[in-house]
Design a protein around this motif. Structure first.
Motif, mmCIF file in Angstrom:
data_model
loop_
_atom_site.group_PDB
_atom_site.id
_atom_site.type_symbol
_atom_site.label_atom_id
_atom_site.label_comp_id
_atom_site.label_asym_id
_atom_site.label_seq_id
_atom_site.Cartn_x
_atom_site.Cartn_y
_atom_site.Cartn_z
ATOM 1 N N PRO A 1 0.815 -1.223 0.000
ATOM 2 C CA PRO A 1 0.000 0.000 0.000
ATOM 3 C C PRO A 1 0.847 1.271 0.000
ATOM 4 C CG PRO A 1 -0.956 -1.617 1.482
ATOM 5 C CD PRO A 1 0.349 -2.180 1.020
ATOM 6 N N ALA A 2 1.911 1.282 0.820
ATOM 7 C CA ALA A 2 2.800 2.451 0.836
ATOM 8 C C ALA A 2 3.507 2.596 -0.511
ATOM 9 C CB ALA A 2 3.827 2.324 1.960
ATOM 10 N N GLY A 3 3.845 1.456 -1.127
ATOM 11 C CA GLY A 3 4.491 1.508 -2.436
ATOM 12 C C GLY A 3 3.590 2.097 -3.492
ATOM 13 N N TRP A 4 2.293 1.741 -3.467
ATOM 14 C CA TRP A 4 1.347 2.323 -4.427
ATOM 15 C C TRP A 4 1.238 3.830 -4.252
ATOM 16 C CZ3 TRP A 4 -0.083 0.179 -8.673
ATOM 17 C CH2 TRP A 4 -0.228 -1.204 -8.778
ATOM 18 N N LEU A 5 1.248 4.295 -3.007
ATOM 19 C CA LEU A 5 1.184 5.741 -2.767
ATOM 20 C C LEU A 5 2.409 6.445 -3.337
ATOM 21 C CD1 LEU A 5 -0.218 5.880 0.888
ATOM 22 C CD2 LEU A 5 -1.408 6.496 -1.230
ATOM 23 N N LEU A 6 3.592 5.849 -3.143
ATOM 24 C CA LEU A 6 4.807 6.452 -3.696
ATOM 25 C C LEU A 6 4.805 6.408 -5.214
ATOM 26 C CD1 LEU A 6 7.849 5.477 -1.422
ATOM 27 C CD2 LEU A 6 7.112 7.773 -2.113
#
Length: 266
Positions: free
Chosen positions: A149-154
């Motif tokens: 999820p954090a990767g998608w935001l980045l």
């Protein structure tokens, strides 16, 4: 309701945000009427991805453990799509400057920044639609992301940052060019940047004299960030380097656009 009427009726003293929203709506309406250009902007990145995956993918050795070439190439195509989409901003700005509509906007006390920001906002919307379409096609031909999820935001942050920065650069080019045809030609160089990067082949597969430029140009950290994040790999500080590049390009492009607009409208 015309764009002129919209500017007049949205309050007695509409601010820059209101002007930007009106200008963005105007640019989107113009884009929707220019069907040929819209289809080209959406279809070209997809065609390039299919060509690289199915025509060249079997012959390209990435020197990595990816299951297929599509896993390697999609991040580069996403940035290529952003460059192609942003390039249309230069033509749109140049057409406005040539057509005399800017004088009408200035008579309504609409400053240059909202006009340009409207073009950039519309470009961002068009680019996000094209990016979503490219991503959907990539999923259909075998791309399997494993981002957190954090990767998608980045991933979203890097893509939007580069789309906005490239759109502002295109706006500056549109002001610099003396005709829409010249503006379209100038943006070729911006669209060319993903090629001498790690977008389609690893940098160490390129001639040694090209390594320095390919490693340190602004597109490479963005591609490495997207590739690593989408595939759930460790990316180190690559996303922050990519965002720093995008922020620097944005500051330079906005400043140049404002200066060029003042010069062109004196």
């Amino acid at each position: 309701m015309s764009d002129m009427t919209a500017v007049r009726t949205r309050g007695s003293s509409p601010g820059s945000l209101t002007h930007t929203a009106v200008m963005a709506g105007r640019s989107l309406r113009i884009s929707s009427r220019n069907t040929d250009a819209l289809i080209t902007a959406l279809a070209l990145p997809i065609m390039l991805m299919l060509i690289f995956v199915y025509f060249f993918g079997g012959a390209i050795d990435t020197g990595t453990d990816y299951d297929s070439y599509v896993m390697y190439v999609v991040p580069g195509v996403l940035l290529l799509s952003a460059g192609f989409g942003a390039a249309t901003t230069a033509t749109a700005v140049s057409e406005d400057m040539k057509g005399g509509i800017i004088d009408r906007f200035r008579s309504l006390d609409v400053r240059g920044t909202p006009v340009l920001a409207g073009h950039v906002a519309a470009s961002t919307v068009r680019n996000l639609c094209a990016t979503a379409l490219v991503f959907c096609v990539a999923l259909l031909i075998g791309f399997r992301p494993a981002a957190s999820p954090a990767g998608w935001l980045l991933v979203a942050a890097v893509l939007v940052a580069y789309i906005v920065a490239l759109s502002w650069i295109s706006a500056a080019i549109g002001l610099l060019a003396r005709s829409p045809e010249a503006a379209s030609g100038f943006t070729f160089f911006m669209s060319f940047l993903p090629y001498p990067s790690s977008a389609f082949v690893p940098i160490d597969k390129m001639p040694s004299w090209l390594h320095g430029f390919a490693e340190h140009q602004p597109i490479t950290p963005a591609i490495e960030s997207l590739r690593g994040l989408l595939l759930g790999q460790d990316v180190g500080n690559a996303p922050w380097i990519a965002l720093a590049w995008a922020a620097g390009l944005l500051v330079v492009a906005v400043s140049a656009s404002e200066a060029l607009f003042r010069i062109r409208t004196r």
